[in-house]
Structures are given as structure tokens and as C-alpha cells.
Design a protein around this motif. Structure first.
Motif, mmCIF file in Angstrom:
data_model
loop_
_atom_site.group_PDB
_atom_site.id
_atom_site.type_symbol
_atom_site.label_atom_id
_atom_site.label_comp_id
_atom_site.label_asym_id
_atom_site.label_seq_id
_atom_site.Cartn_x
_atom_site.Cartn_y
_atom_site.Cartn_z
ATOM 1 N N SER A 89 45.612 67.752 1.518
ATOM 2 C CA SER A 89 44.613 67.377 2.520
ATOM 3 C C SER A 89 44.880 66.002 3.128
ATOM 4 N N ASN A 90 45.665 65.172 2.432
ATOM 5 C CA ASN A 90 45.995 63.857 3.006
ATOM 6 C C ASN A 90 46.939 63.992 4.205
ATOM 7 N N GLN A 91 47.477 65.179 4.442
ATOM 8 C CA GLN A 91 48.317 65.427 5.614
ATOM 9 C C GLN A 91 47.513 65.966 6.795
ATOM 10 N N LEU A 92 46.208 66.146 6.590
ATOM 11 C CA LEU A 92 45.352 66.687 7.640
ATOM 12 C C LEU A 92 44.590 65.580 8.344
ATOM 13 N N VAL A 93 44.486 65.710 9.659
ATOM 14 C CA VAL A 93 43.620 64.843 10.455
ATOM 15 C C VAL A 93 42.667 65.775 11.190
ATOM 16 N N VAL A 94 41.397 65.717 10.826
ATOM 17 C CA VAL A 94 40.392 66.561 11.456
ATOM 18 C C VAL A 94 39.797 65.787 12.627
ATOM 19 N N VAL A 95 39.839 66.397 13.814
ATOM 20 C CA VAL A 95 39.357 65.752 15.033
ATOM 21 C C VAL A 95 38.062 66.438 15.461
ATOM 22 N N SER A 96 36.955 65.721 15.260
ATOM 23 C CA SER A 96 35.652 66.264 15.628
ATOM 24 C C SER A 96 34.614 65.161 15.554
ATOM 25 N N ASP A 97 33.531 65.351 16.297
ATOM 26 C CA ASP A 97 32.372 64.480 16.188
ATOM 27 C C ASP A 97 31.225 65.215 15.506
ATOM 28 N N ASP A 98 31.468 66.435 15.093
ATOM 29 C CA ASP A 98 30.461 67.250 14.418
ATOM 30 C C ASP A 98 30.259 66.714 12.995
ATOM 31 N N LYS A 99 29.045 66.263 12.700
ATOM 32 C CA LYS A 99 28.774 65.608 11.410
ATOM 33 C C LYS A 99 29.079 66.508 10.226
ATOM 34 N N ASP A 100 28.755 67.777 10.329
ATOM 35 C CA ASP A 100 28.993 68.707 9.230
ATOM 36 C C ASP A 100 30.490 68.852 8.937
ATOM 37 N N ILE A 101 31.289 69.001 9.982
ATOM 38 C CA ILE A 101 32.742 69.120 9.802
ATOM 39 C C ILE A 101 33.317 67.813 9.246
ATOM 40 N N VAL A 102 32.864 66.689 9.797
ATOM 41 C CA VAL A 102 33.364 65.380 9.360
ATOM 42 C C VAL A 102 33.067 65.160 7.886
ATOM 43 N N GLU A 103 31.844 65.450 7.452
ATOM 44 C CA GLU A 103 31.476 65.265 6.040
ATOM 45 C C GLU A 103 32.277 66.198 5.137
ATOM 46 N N PHE A 104 32.445 67.440 5.559
ATOM 47 C CA PHE A 104 33.229 68.389 4.770
ATOM 48 C C PHE A 104 34.665 67.902 4.614
ATOM 49 N N ALA A 105 35.280 67.505 5.721
ATOM 50 C CA ALA A 105 36.668 67.030 5.697
ATOM 51 C C ALA A 105 36.791 65.777 4.833
ATOM 52 N N ARG A 106 35.810 64.901 4.918
ATOM 53 C CA ARG A 106 35.828 63.677 4.117
ATOM 54 C C ARG A 106 35.779 64.012 2.617
ATOM 55 N N ARG A 107 34.925 64.971 2.241
ATOM 56 C CA ARG A 107 34.839 65.385 0.827
ATOM 57 C C ARG A 107 36.165 65.971 0.342
ATOM 58 N N LYS A 108 36.896 66.615 1.247
ATOM 59 C CA LYS A 108 38.190 67.213 0.892
ATOM 60 C C LYS A 108 39.334 66.208 1.011
ATOM 61 N N ARG A 109 39.004 64.972 1.362
ATOM 62 C CA ARG A 109 39.954 63.865 1.463
ATOM 63 C C ARG A 109 40.938 63.987 2.630
ATOM 64 N N ALA A 110 40.512 64.694 3.664
ATOM 65 C CA ALA A 110 41.302 64.739 4.895
ATOM 66 C C ALA A 110 40.974 63.496 5.718
ATOM 67 N N ARG A 111 41.869 63.124 6.581
ATOM 68 C CA ARG A 111 41.601 62.020 7.502
ATOM 69 C C ARG A 111 40.673 62.521 8.599
ATOM 70 N N ILE A 112 39.928 61.596 9.171
ATOM 71 C CA ILE A 112 38.974 61.943 10.217
ATOM 72 C C ILE A 112 39.267 61.108 11.458
#
Length: 160
Positions: A89-112
Motif C-alpha cells: 500500500s505504500n506504493q499507492l497514491v489515492v487521489v480524492s477529496d472524498d473523506k470516506d475514501i481518504v480515511e480508508f486509504a489512510r488506514r491502509k497506509r496508502a499515500r493521499i
């Protein structure tokens, strides 16, 4: 290698840069914007759009860019599925302003990246590319020869 997972409609809605007369035109603007940077970078891009059953196509793929329509599920759920299934997940950068997606990605240790940060980063790369000086063939050959000499010295110094 980094993988950018992009919430496509969120990117469109949050940035006037992608305003179009129709949704297909807006999608095209987003994809052309990303395509310009995908050609310059080694990263991969997955752009996810909401799409229900019956959408003309579920995904397309160009070198470096995949476009996915979520079909029966929401784009948010599809993005979460991608993040959950990725081993690194450290190789992922999630691009969104959606709070639910951002929080989920953060919990999975992806970059935001917010959509604004994503656009600024992509445009910064474009400016950096434009600022590189043009060199002619003679200069390119001189650089190559100099690099070869440096590598030969290092190779000889360390037991080659």
C-alpha cells in the motif's frame, strides 16, 4: 513504482480545469491531462469512474493508464477494493477529496493526494520537464563519454 488510484468524477467535480459541456467531454479532459504526465513518468494511473450496468465499456487501458467503470458497485467501493488488494500500500497514491475514501486509504497506509495537490504535482512535473535545456547530438555524445569515463574509473577502483 507508484500507482495513482484516481477518483475520476471527484477530480472532475473539484476542478474547473475539467469542465466540459457533457460528462464524456469532462472525462476526456481528465484523461488527456493524465496522459500528458503518464508519458513523462514511470508511475501507473488507474482512473475510476462510477458506471452502472449497461455502460458502453467497463474499462480501457493505454500504456500507463487504466480507466475503470465501477459497473454495479460505486467507484468508492471499487477504489477501496483496489487499495485492500494491493500488497504494498505504500506504493499507492489515492487521489480524492472524498473523506470516506481518504480515511480508508489512510488506514491502509496508502499515500493521499487531494485533487488539488495531484494537479499541482502533475503541473510541477510538466514545468520541470519544460525547463530542461535542449542539447544537441554533440553535447549528448560528450555527456555519454564523460559518464563512461566516470564509470570505468569506479569499476577499476572497486576491483573490476
Amino acid at each position: 513504482m507508484l500507482y495513482f488510484i484516481i477518483d475520476g468524477y471527484n477530480l472532475i467535480k473539484r476542478n474547473h480545469k475539467f469542465d466540459g459541456d457533457t460528462l464524456p467531454k469532462s472525462r476526456r479532459k481528465v484523461l488527456l491531462f493524465i496522459r500528458r504526465y503518464a508519458d513523462l513518468r514511470k508511475e501507473r494511473f488507474i482512473v475510476v469512474f462510477d458506471g452502472k450496468e449497461g455502460v458502453a465499456y467497463s474499462h480501457t487501458e493505454n500504456e500507463g493508464i487504466k480507466v475503470k467503470f465501477s459497473q454495479a458497485e460505486t467507484a468508492d467501493d471499487y477504489i477501496k477494493k483496489i487499495v485492500s488488494r494491493h500488497r504494498h500500500s505504500n506504493q499507492l497514491v489515492v487521489v480524492s477529496d472524498d473523506k470516506d475514501i481518504v480515511e480508508f486509504a489512510r488506514r491502509k497506509r496508502a499515500r493521499i493526494f487531494s485533487t488539488r495537490k495531484f494537479i499541482l504535482e502533475m503541473e510541477k512535473k510538466d514545468r520541470a520537464e519544460k525547463e530542461l535545456p535542449e542539447i544537441n547530438l554533440k553535447e549528448a555524445n560528450q555527456i555519454t563519454e564523460e559518464l563512461q569515463r566516470i564509470l570505468e574509473r569506479k569499476y577499476n577502483r572497486y576491483g573490476g
